[in-house]
Design a protein around this motif. Structure first.
Motif, mmCIF file in Angstrom:
data_model
loop_
_atom_site.group_PDB
_atom_site.id
_atom_site.type_symbol
_atom_site.label_atom_id
_atom_site.label_comp_id
_atom_site.label_asym_id
_atom_site.label_seq_id
_atom_site.Cartn_x
_atom_site.Cartn_y
_atom_site.Cartn_z
ATOM 1 N N TYR A 46 -1.312 -11.381 4.419
ATOM 2 C CA TYR A 46 -0.861 -10.972 3.091
ATOM 3 C C TYR A 46 -0.452 -12.191 2.267
ATOM 4 C CZ TYR A 46 -0.897 -6.051 4.484
ATOM 5 O OH TYR A 46 -1.288 -4.809 4.894
ATOM 6 N N CYS A 103 -10.076 2.097 5.676
ATOM 7 C CA CYS A 103 -10.229 3.139 4.647
ATOM 8 C C CYS A 103 -10.424 2.573 3.237
ATOM 9 C CB CYS A 103 -9.019 4.055 4.661
ATOM 10 S SG CYS A 103 -8.898 5.021 6.165
ATOM 11 N N GLY A 104 -10.281 1.270 3.059
ATOM 12 C CA GLY A 104 -10.532 0.682 1.736
ATOM 13 C C GLY A 104 -9.297 0.522 0.880
ATOM 14 N N ILE A 105 -8.126 0.769 1.454
ATOM 15 C CA ILE A 105 -6.899 0.693 0.662
ATOM 16 C C ILE A 105 -6.355 -0.731 0.604
ATOM 17 C CG2 ILE A 105 -4.507 1.521 0.552
ATOM 18 C CD1 ILE A 105 -5.611 4.046 2.022
ATOM 19 N N VAL A 106 -6.571 -1.477 1.667
ATOM 20 C CA VAL A 106 -6.134 -2.876 1.723
ATOM 21 C C VAL A 106 -7.381 -3.758 1.843
ATOM 22 C CG1 VAL A 106 -4.932 -4.575 3.180
ATOM 23 C CG2 VAL A 106 -3.856 -2.377 2.695
ATOM 24 N N THR A 107 -7.361 -4.858 1.116
ATOM 25 C CA THR A 107 -8.503 -5.775 1.154
ATOM 26 C C THR A 107 -8.519 -6.532 2.472
ATOM 27 O OG1 THR A 107 -8.116 -6.074 -1.199
ATOM 28 C CG2 THR A 107 -9.651 -7.602 -0.169
ATOM 29 N N ILE A 109 -17.627 -2.969 3.077
ATOM 30 C CA ILE A 109 -17.690 -3.669 1.785
ATOM 31 C C ILE A 109 -19.077 -3.485 1.157
ATOM 32 C CG2 ILE A 109 -17.484 -5.924 0.626
ATOM 33 C CD1 ILE A 109 -14.859 -5.042 1.851
#
Lengths: 259, 311
Positions: free
Chosen positions: B14, B52-56, B70
């Motif tokens: 992060y 799930c695509g919520i966090v890169t 992606i």
């Protein structure tokens, strides 16, 4: 991305109707408030002050302020609807569903901005109908008026969408509409022509982008404005392009959407 | 058969500098129930959120049924349903509206029959016209599951699905998860209720400080890492363990009335017969005996604390 060309119409319609259902739930607030506000403007500016103002560019003061009043509401409603629409999922946490759905950034923007713009255009037309009860309105270029109204609604809905993503709380959500857009709108020739201002103030007013937007819309009603229609359209296009660029950047970087 | 979910060398750091995931390699088999265990902040939710695509994602690759999350995100995401840890729901919509919205959002045409079935399965049918905000916490949890199932996902992520729900609802959810698995849905759940993983999971992964420290079938894990215990209730209490019994891992409890022998569950030769003979030789008699195997919870605590001690 392999499937970027595909348009996910079910997703877009789901978001669009979800947003429109919020409009339906708050129909009283959504429709009656702008109507009452418009009536009040007409009572104060049209009936009380208007007769003392005389005609402007050959148009009665009451008719003169109609395009500006519509723009004032469309700016505000577009910003509020779009910013609230995308900010609420962020606030409640339901944004997870949007981010995990097989929907592209373009489709998300298309749906949210489309819904916000639809509401604004509807409200704009209701104000126009309300205003016509108080003063005769002659629209010289109705098609231009309609296109201009839609474009402004889209541009400000895009701006609202950006604000909704940028804002970290409801205070920030109201910051730009209340402290920047509303003052600029009131100083942007809604209730007067900037030609009646003294030289310095007129020059300063030309730095206010709202002047160009109101002027362009007024042109479609009366065939004249504070600046030429070409310049107004250029400013509107520039504003639209800038908003689109910012939205594209937001989705590309995940700014305040993804960690 | 290729895995339904494939994660290769996945890293995530992060902006704060926190390395949430470190070189995660994981394959999830079709139709299994996989439980991801780990203490708070271990990286479970980050891992699920990336899939799930919520966090890169940082570096690495994730594929769902061969679709890169992606490059081919539409196909990948269309296969996945997510029940988040927090009760994130729309408040003013009705149950029917919010579940139907989820189906549309995931790109499917309206199918009232399917929505009805999902709501009935989750005992939400009677509440279909109720606004979500009027529901209890347990009912809201069911709504979240209904939303995740609205688009008929092939992979279902359950992030702490039974956190804060009562025992009855938890049992209902376990039954529902098994039913889903029987229809071919792959279930990946994170939980801190070890009992939940023990009850349901086919395989278990343990994550700690962003590292996947173990992936094992539940039965193998319990066999390999589980401890068994033999407890002998003595006729006469002992003050101390005789030196002649030093070869066995023994301890005294209950004021010397119970003699416990601890041994590995997978150990082929437990030495119990020898121990019993030796006790007889020493004149130590017992009136009862029992054995028990350590729970998954004890294994998990042991694993995590071993790693803590090693770092």
């Amino acid at each position: 991305m392999k499937q970027a060309a595909h348009f996910n119409r079910h997703s877009v319609l789901a978001i669009y109707w979800f947003e429109m259902s919020r409009f339906r739930r708050t129909l009283w607030q959504s429709l009656v408030t702008p109507v009452i506000t418009t009536v009040l403007y007409f009572v104060v500016f049209g009936a009380a002050i208007g007769p003392r103002m005389g005609d402007i560019d050959g148009v009665s003061y009451g008719a003169f302020i109609v395009p500006g009043l519509i723009m004032l509401t469309v700016f505000t409603e577009s910003l509020n609807n779009a910013s609230f629409g995308i900010h609420m999922p962020k606030f409640t946490g339901t944004i997870y569903e949007l981010l995990s759905a097989p929907v592209s950034a373009f489709e998300v923007v298309f749906a949210y901005v489309g819904a916000a713009a639809t509401k604004s255009v509807l409200i704009g037309l209701i104000i126009l109908a309300t205003a016509s009860l108080f003063t005769p309105i002659d629209i010289q270029y109705p098609m231009s008026m309609a296109i201009y109204l839609v474009l402004v609604a889209i541009a400000f809905s895009l701006a609202g969408f950006i604000i909704g993503i940028w804002a970290r709380g409801f205070e920030e959500l109201q910051f730009i509409p209340m402290l920047i857009v509303t003052p600029l709108t009131f100083l942007g020739g809604v209730f007067y022509s900037i030609d009646i201002l003294p030289g310095l103030w007129r020059t300063l007013s030309l730095f206010n982008p709202i002047v160009y937007l109101v002027s362009g819309f007024r042109w479609s009603f009366h065939g004249s404005g504070d600046v030429s229609i070409g310049v107004s359209l250029a400013v509107l296009t520039g504003f639209l392009t800038a908003c689109l660029a910012i939205v594209w950047w937001i989705f590309r970087t995940g700014y305040r959407l993804k960690s | 058969m290729p895995p339904i979910l494939s994660i290769e060398r996945l890293n995530k750091t992060y902006a704060s500098g926190l390395a949430a995931l470190k070189n995660i390699d994981l394959e999830i088999r079709r139709g299994e129930i996989f439980a991801l265990l780990g203490p708070n902040g271990a990286g479970k939710t980050t891992l699920i959120s990336i899939v799930c695509g919520i966090v890169t994602p940082g570096t690495g690759r994730v594929r769902i049924d061969g679709h890169d999350i992606i490059e081919d995100y539409r196909a990948a995401r269309a296969m996945v349903g997510l029940v988040p840890q927090e009760l994130h729901t729309d408040m003013f919509e009705t149950v029917w509206e919010t579940v139907s919205f989820s189906r549309g959002l995931f790109g499917l045409a309206a199918n009232p029959a399917h929505i009805e079935q999902v709501l009935r399965d989750l005992s939400l049918w009677d509440k279909r016209k109720a606004e979500v905000m009027t529901l209890s916490g347990g009912m809201k949890r069911r709504v979240l599951i209904a939303k995740a199932l609205a688009h008929e996902p092939k992979v279902l992520f359950l992030d702490e699905p039974t956190a804060g729900v009562d025992v009855e609802l938890r049992r209902d959810m376990w039954a529902l998860v098994r039913k889903l698995r029987d229809t071919g849905v792959t279930i990946i759940l994170t939980t801190h209720y070890i009992e939940e993983a023990e009850e349901m999971a086919d395989r278990i992964g343990v994550i700690r400080r962003g590292e996947l420290i173990l992936v094992e079938t539940k039965t193998e894990l319990m066999k390999r890492l589980g401890k068994r215990q033999l407890a002998l209730q003595l006729q006469e209490p002992l003050e101390r363990i005789p030196e002649e019994l030093a070869a066995w891992d023994l301890s005294l409890t209950d004021g010397g009335n119970i003699l416990e022998y601890c041994f590995e569950a997978g150990q082929e030769h437990t030495e119990i017969p020898t121990l019993l003979r030796r006790l007889q030789d020493l004149g130590i008699e017992f009136k009862d005996l029992s054995t028990r195997q350590s729970s998954l919870e004890e294994i998990f605590v042991g694993l995590v604390s071993e790693r803590e001690a090693a770092t």
